[in-house]
Scaffold this motif. Sequence first.
Motif, PDB file in Angstrom:
ATOM      1  N   GLU A  17       0.808  -1.217   0.000  1.00  0.00           N
ATOM      2  CA  GLU A  17       0.000   0.000   0.000  1.00  0.00           C
ATOM      3  C   GLU A  17       0.851   1.283   0.000  1.00  0.00           C
ATOM      4  O   GLU A  17       0.517   2.256  -0.676  1.00  0.00           O
ATOM      5  N   THR A  18       1.981   1.273   0.700  1.00  0.00           N
ATOM      6  CA  THR A  18       2.813   2.491   0.760  1.00  0.00           C
ATOM      7  C   THR A  18       3.323   2.865  -0.639  1.00  0.00           C
ATOM      8  O   THR A  18       3.318   4.037  -1.020  1.00  0.00           O
ATOM      9  N   ARG A  21       0.490   4.104  -2.923  1.00  0.00           N
ATOM     10  CA  ARG A  21       0.132   5.468  -2.528  1.00  0.00           C
ATOM     11  C   ARG A  21       1.170   6.485  -3.048  1.00  0.00           C
ATOM     12  O   ARG A  21       0.831   7.520  -3.606  1.00  0.00           O
ATOM     13  N   ASP A  25       0.287   9.469  -5.521  1.00  0.00           N
ATOM     14  CA  ASP A  25       0.535  10.857  -5.106  1.00  0.00           C
ATOM     15  C   ASP A  25       1.448  11.565  -6.107  1.00  0.00           C
ATOM     16  O   ASP A  25       1.201  12.707  -6.499  1.00  0.00           O
ATOM     17  N   ARG A 135      -7.343   6.685  -8.431  1.00  0.00           N
ATOM     18  CA  ARG A 135      -7.844   7.268  -7.193  1.00  0.00           C
ATOM     19  C   ARG A 135      -9.166   6.595  -6.818  1.00  0.00           C
ATOM     20  O   ARG A 135      -9.913   6.160  -7.694  1.00  0.00           O
TER      21      ARG A 135
END
Length: 202
Positions: A17-18, A21, A25, A135
Amino acid sequence: MAGPTPRTAIFDQFLPETLHRQLLDYTLASEADFIPSGVHVEGEAKVRDHYRISHYHPDGLGPLKKTFRAVADDNFARLCDGAGVKPFAIDWIEVELAAHGDGAFFLPHIDTYTGRGRGTQNSDRVLTAVYYFHREPKGFSGGNLEVHPFGGGPACQVIEPQQNRMVCFASTVLHQVSAVSCPSGKFEDNRFALNFWYHRAK
Ligand SMILES: O=C(O)CCC(=O)C(=O)O
Ligand SMILES: [Fe+2]
């Protein structure tokens, strides 16, 4: 009669997940950098709206470059296995960050250069891997990856660009991106993909 179905592999929940993300971003913060994608015509990238509509980031992954090079290296063996490609000495890994907005598409093509275009290259694209992300809530529909049988014919496999999904196949496989609908028209609602092409020296 249609030819054989090419081998593809799908890996869901591909990135931690990191990392997912960080990529999202970075992509959302880079909207102003995206420019229209071309198609390769005899080794040169040219925009051809009847054949392909999408945008890409010409500077690639910026600060995330090293991280994703490691992702590409670490996953090479299982992607080869999934695609039915014999592992090979990697010459280089081409990475492209792409955004498909409302009305985007890519007609059937293969990723390997052929003919005169190939003559301009020192290496061949052998293995293609495409990582999908977007998103939440998802702001687009369509944009499926459609795989065609060897020898041509109607699509024999339709793969949805699901969140955090990696798909791989041999770069010689005929495929297309079906039309995307993104009603808001906003960049942040686009269908995003990170393409990896593993090259083998000629
Ligand atoms: O975004 C995708 O699903 C595939 C894109 C593609 O086929 C390409 O860039 O060559
Ligand atoms: Fe492609």
